[in-house]
Design an enzyme around this catalytic site. Structure first.
Site, short mmCIF file in Angstrom:
data_model
loop_
_atom_site.label_atom_id
_atom_site.label_comp_id
_atom_site.label_asym_id
_atom_site.label_seq_id
_atom_site.Cartn_x
_atom_site.Cartn_y
_atom_site.Cartn_z
CG HIS A 1 -5.77 1.68 5.37
ND1 HIS A 1 -5.29 2.63 6.23
CD2 HIS A 1 -4.77 0.79 5.17
CE1 HIS A 1 -4.03 2.32 6.54
NE2 HIS A 1 -3.70 1.21 5.90
CD GLU B 1 -2.81 5.30 6.91
OE1 GLU B 1 -2.83 5.35 5.67
OE2 GLU B 1 -1.86 4.78 7.54
CB SER C 1 5.30 -2.50 11.94
OG SER C 1 4.84 -1.19 12.26
N GLY D 1 2.51 1.64 10.97
CA GLY D 1 3.47 2.72 10.83
C GLY D 1 4.17 3.08 12.14
CE LYS E 1 0.04 3.31 4.75
NZ LYS E 1 0.14 3.44 6.19
CG ASN F 1 -1.70 1.23 1.43
OD1 ASN F 1 -1.79 2.06 0.51
ND2 ASN F 1 -2.31 1.39 2.59
CD GLU G 1 -3.62 -2.85 7.45
OE1 GLU G 1 -2.54 -3.13 6.92
OE2 GLU G 1 -4.20 -1.75 7.28
C1 PEP Z 1 -0.76 -0.09 6.29
O1 PEP Z 1 -0.84 1.11 6.14
O2 PEP Z 1 -1.65 -0.82 5.83
C2 PEP Z 1 0.37 -0.62 7.03
C3 PEP Z 1 0.29 -1.84 7.49
O3 PEP Z 1 1.44 0.21 7.19
P1 PEP Z 1 2.88 -0.20 7.82
O4 PEP Z 1 3.31 -1.46 7.15
O5 PEP Z 1 3.75 0.96 7.51
O6 PEP Z 1 2.66 -0.40 9.30
#
Ligand code: PEP
Length: 253
Positions: A97, A99, A215, A175, A13, A11, A169
């Site tokens: 997601h 966000e 992460s 992040g 972003k 992703n 998630e």
């Molecule tokens: C994400 O935004 O879906 C995500 C898992 O980000 P990160 O891998 O940076 O934690």
């Protein structure tokens, strides 16, 4: 590890201009191979979809989008529909997601309409769910996830398990550099699969892929993928360079 084909999804972003996105997509495609039994997907920003679609022609990488609007066309300034994405060669679309839920305020019912629009437009939704740290600390993890799934899939039929991907998630792991332990992630994934069996049926539940996101990196992907109900990863930060993403894609080598 499961018998389901693993899916490693990047992703991107709101990162990468068109030339950089196309270059990275090619690097990922050239470093991936069909015979590892791992499917690879990259989800660039809308502006780079056409360039990436061209760049991955003939390479073992699928194209994903990060969002859509739940109408096929119309007076929705600034929005993009499922048929427009399909027209660019998009296969997957990331929906729900954290966000978009927590920064942009998307509701479960709006996300549900997007899931329906994705299916109607022939796209495979990657429906995300996950708890905030305060939910986990209050012992509410499964309630939160169950509500997100119940609402997000309300009245959505599922004829084939390949028509839906879920992603767990935990918001506190996105992040932040904090990864859920494989055991903790497996516990939630197992519960999600049980929920799917009740909502649809056991066979469909067995086939739906449930990705872990939060992460994920080259150093922790193997341990996560060793768990029975973890079928791949949705990767943010570590999908932005070939150096970081390819070890994830090639975790079996
Ligand atoms: C994400 O935004 O879906 C995500 C898992 O980000 P990160 O891998 O940076 O934690």
């Amino acid at each position: 590890m499961s018998e389901r084909t693993a899916l490693m999804a990047g992703n991107w972003k709101m990162h990468l201009t068109t030339a950089k996105a196309a270059e990275l997509a090619q690097e990922v495609g050239r470093g991936s191979s069909d015979d590892q039994g791992v499917e690879v997907m990259v989800a660039p920003p809308f502006t780079a979809l056409a360039a990436v679609s061209q760049a991955i022609q003939g390479l073992p990488v699928k194209l994903g989008a990060q969002n859509l609007y739940p109408a096929p066309e119309g007076a929705y300034t600034g929005e993009i529909s499922a048929p427009m994405l399909a027209d660019l060669g998009v296969t997957y679309v990331i929906l729900g997601h954290s966000e978009r839920r927590h920064v942009l305020g998307e509701s479960d019912s709006f996300i549900r309409d997007k899931v329906a629009a994705a299916r109607e437009g022939g796209l495979i939704p990657v429906l995300c769910c996950g708890e905030l740290l305060e939910d986990r600390e209050a012992g509410q993890t499964m309630e939160v996830i169950q509500t997100q799934l119940e609402q997000g899939l309300k009245d959505i039929p599922l004829e084939n398990s390949s028509n839906l991907v879920l992603a767990y998630e935990p918001v506190w792991a996105i992040g932040t550099g904090k990864t859920a332990t494989p055991e903790l992630a497996q516990e939630v994934h197992g519960r999600i699969r049980e929920w799917l069996a009740g909502r649809y049926n056991k066979d469909l539940a067995k086939g739906v892929r449930i990705l872990y996101g939060g992460s994920v990196k080259g150093s922790n992907v193997k341990a996560l993928m060793a768990e029975a109900d973890i079928d791949g990863a949705l990767v943010g930060g570590a999908s932005l360079t070939g150096e970081a993403f390819l070890p994830i894609v090639r975790y079996r080598l």
